[in-house]
Design a protein around this motif. Structure first.
Motif, PDB file in Angstrom:
ATOM      1  N   TYR A  94     -10.866  10.969   8.787  1.00 13.13           N
ATOM      2  CA  TYR A  94     -10.832   9.670   9.448  1.00 13.13           C
ATOM      3  C   TYR A  94     -12.237   9.263   9.892  1.00 13.13           C
ATOM      4  O   TYR A  94     -12.966  10.082  10.449  1.00 13.13           O
ATOM      5  CB  TYR A  94      -9.951   9.723  10.696  1.00 13.13           C
ATOM      6  CG  TYR A  94      -8.509  10.077  10.434  1.00 13.13           C
ATOM      7  CD1 TYR A  94      -8.088  11.401  10.413  1.00 13.13           C
ATOM      8  CD2 TYR A  94      -7.558   9.082  10.218  1.00 13.13           C
ATOM      9  CE1 TYR A  94      -6.760  11.736  10.177  1.00 13.13           C
ATOM     10  CE2 TYR A  94      -6.228   9.393   9.995  1.00 13.13           C
ATOM     11  CZ  TYR A  94      -5.844  10.718   9.976  1.00 13.13           C
ATOM     12  OH  TYR A  94      -4.527  11.032   9.744  1.00 13.13           O
ATOM     13  N   CYS A  95     -12.578   7.996   9.682  1.00  8.43           N
ATOM     14  CA  CYS A  95     -13.811   7.480  10.264  1.00  8.43           C
ATOM     15  C   CYS A  95     -13.464   6.784  11.585  1.00  8.43           C
ATOM     16  O   CYS A  95     -12.331   6.351  11.783  1.00  8.43           O
ATOM     17  CB  CYS A  95     -14.515   6.524   9.307  1.00  8.43           C
ATOM     18  SG  CYS A  95     -13.489   5.171   8.712  1.00  8.43           S
ATOM     19  N   ALA A  96     -14.458   6.695  12.453  1.00  5.73           N
ATOM     20  CA  ALA A  96     -14.197   6.151  13.783  1.00  5.73           C
ATOM     21  C   ALA A  96     -15.452   5.524  14.371  1.00  5.73           C
ATOM     22  O   ALA A  96     -16.575   5.919  14.030  1.00  5.73           O
ATOM     23  CB  ALA A  96     -13.686   7.253  14.710  1.00  5.73           C
ATOM     24  N   ILE A  97     -15.230   4.559  15.262  1.00  2.80           N
ATOM     25  CA  ILE A  97     -16.314   3.915  16.013  1.00  2.80           C
ATOM     26  C   ILE A  97     -16.008   4.081  17.494  1.00  2.80           C
ATOM     27  O   ILE A  97     -14.886   3.824  17.933  1.00  2.80           O
ATOM     28  CB  ILE A  97     -16.429   2.422  15.663  1.00  2.80           C
ATOM     29  CG1 ILE A  97     -16.903   2.258  14.207  1.00  2.80           C
ATOM     30  CG2 ILE A  97     -17.393   1.722  16.602  1.00  2.80           C
ATOM     31  CD1 ILE A  97     -16.957   0.811  13.752  1.00  2.80           C
ATOM     32  N   THR A 104     -22.127   9.588  20.664  1.00  3.37           N
ATOM     33  CA  THR A 104     -22.169  10.405  19.441  1.00  3.37           C
ATOM     34  C   THR A 104     -21.454  11.727  19.631  1.00  3.37           C
ATOM     35  O   THR A 104     -21.624  12.643  18.837  1.00  3.37           O
ATOM     36  CB  THR A 104     -23.622  10.700  19.024  1.00  3.37           C
ATOM     37  OG1 THR A 104     -24.289  11.348  20.110  1.00  3.37           O
ATOM     38  CG2 THR A 104     -24.354   9.451  18.620  1.00  3.37           C
ATOM     39  N   GLY A 105     -20.687  11.859  20.685  1.00  6.11           N
ATOM     40  CA  GLY A 105     -20.052  13.124  20.998  1.00  6.11           C
ATOM     41  C   GLY A 105     -18.789  13.386  20.211  1.00  6.11           C
ATOM     42  O   GLY A 105     -18.417  12.658  19.293  1.00  6.11           O
ATOM     43  N   THR A 106     -18.090  14.446  20.615  1.00  9.23           N
ATOM     44  CA  THR A 106     -16.942  14.952  19.877  1.00  9.23           C
ATOM     45  C   THR A 106     -15.597  14.597  20.499  1.00  9.23           C
ATOM     46  O   THR A 106     -14.563  14.949  19.938  1.00  9.23           O
ATOM     47  CB  THR A 106     -17.037  16.478  19.775  1.00  9.23           C
ATOM     48  OG1 THR A 106     -16.933  17.040  21.091  1.00  9.23           O
ATOM     49  CG2 THR A 106     -18.357  16.918  19.159  1.00  9.23           C
ATOM     50  N   VAL A 107     -15.598  13.924  21.636  1.00 10.76           N
ATOM     51  CA  VAL A 107     -14.356  13.638  22.347  1.00 10.76           C
ATOM     52  C   VAL A 107     -13.626  12.472  21.683  1.00 10.76           C
ATOM     53  O   VAL A 107     -14.119  11.350  21.647  1.00 10.76           O
ATOM     54  CB  VAL A 107     -14.642  13.315  23.825  1.00 10.76           C
ATOM     55  CG1 VAL A 107     -13.340  12.984  24.550  1.00 10.76           C
ATOM     56  CG2 VAL A 107     -15.348  14.490  24.496  1.00 10.76           C
ATOM     57  N   GLN A 108     -12.446  12.721  21.183  1.00 10.27           N
ATOM     58  CA  GLN A 108     -11.726  11.710  20.408  1.00 10.27           C
ATOM     59  C   GLN A 108     -11.349  10.488  21.240  1.00 10.27           C
ATOM     60  O   GLN A 108     -11.355   9.363  20.715  1.00 10.27           O
ATOM     61  CB  GLN A 108     -10.463  12.325  19.820  1.00 10.27           C
ATOM     62  CG  GLN A 108     -10.737  13.413  18.800  1.00 10.27           C
ATOM     63  CD  GLN A 108      -9.468  13.935  18.173  1.00 10.27           C
ATOM     64  OE1 GLN A 108      -8.609  13.162  17.754  1.00 10.27           O
ATOM     65  NE2 GLN A 108      -9.355  15.250  18.101  1.00 10.27           N
ATOM     66  N   SER A 109     -11.053  10.695  22.497  1.00  9.48           N
ATOM     67  CA  SER A 109     -10.643   9.568  23.343  1.00  9.48           C
ATOM     68  C   SER A 109     -11.763   8.564  23.562  1.00  9.48           C
ATOM     69  O   SER A 109     -11.506   7.442  24.016  1.00  9.48           O
ATOM     70  CB  SER A 109     -10.123  10.082  24.688  1.00  9.48           C
ATOM     71  OG  SER A 109     -11.140  10.789  25.373  1.00  9.48           O
ATOM     72  N   MET A 110     -12.984   8.938  23.229  1.00 11.42           N
ATOM     73  CA  MET A 110     -14.117   8.017  23.366  1.00 11.42           C
ATOM     74  C   MET A 110     -14.226   7.070  22.172  1.00 11.42           C
ATOM     75  O   MET A 110     -15.020   6.155  22.188  1.00 11.42           O
ATOM     76  CB  MET A 110     -15.415   8.807  23.509  1.00 11.42           C
ATOM     77  CG  MET A 110     -15.483   9.640  24.778  1.00 11.42           C
ATOM     78  SD  MET A 110     -15.500   8.629  26.268  1.00 11.42           S
ATOM     79  CE  MET A 110     -17.155   7.946  26.170  1.00 11.42           C
TER      80      MET A 110
END
Length: 124
Positions: A94-97, A104-110
């Motif tokens: 999955y790509c995400a913004i 640029t972190g790893t926390v998905q909720s961001m």
């Protein structure tokens, strides 16, 4: 903002694939982009991120040296070059913004915007 990812497929172990993701809609301004993946029966995990300029990247340890994230000059397309693929790389990617554009972190909720995912299958 809409994200469309493509480029997944079936590849043998040791092979390569190149994923791409195009952002459209309200994408004015600079923003970072990232790739995550979710393997069957597992939680989604961070893979890599790239800054709005493409000048800085971050990778999960399990892909360092094998995957390369980049984005085009226009800035609305992000790529993930995947080399030396392993069966354990099998997942939907999955790509995400991020909601905060420069995160640029790893926390998905961001991450507020997600693509639909593209399936990568690596056979042994």
């Amino acid at each position: 903002v809409q994200l469309q990812a493509f480029g997944g497929g079936v590849v043998q172990a040791g092979g390569s694939l190149r994923l791409s993701c195009v952002a459209s809609g309200r994408t004015e301004g600079a923003y970072n982009m990232a790739w995550f993946r979710q393997a069957p029966g597992k939680e989604r995990e961070f893979v890599a991120s790239v800054t709005w300029s493409g000048s800085s990247t971050s990778y999960a340890d399990f892909v360092k040296g094998r995957f390369t994230i980049s984005r085009d000059k226009r800035g609305n397309t992000v790529h993930l070059q995947m080399d030396s693929l392993k069966p354990e790389d099998t997942a939907t990617y999955y790509c995400a913004i991020p909601g905060k554009r420069y995160y640029t972190g790893t926390v998905q909720s961001m991450y507020d915007y997600w693509g639909q995912g593209t399936l990568v299958t690596v056979s042994s």
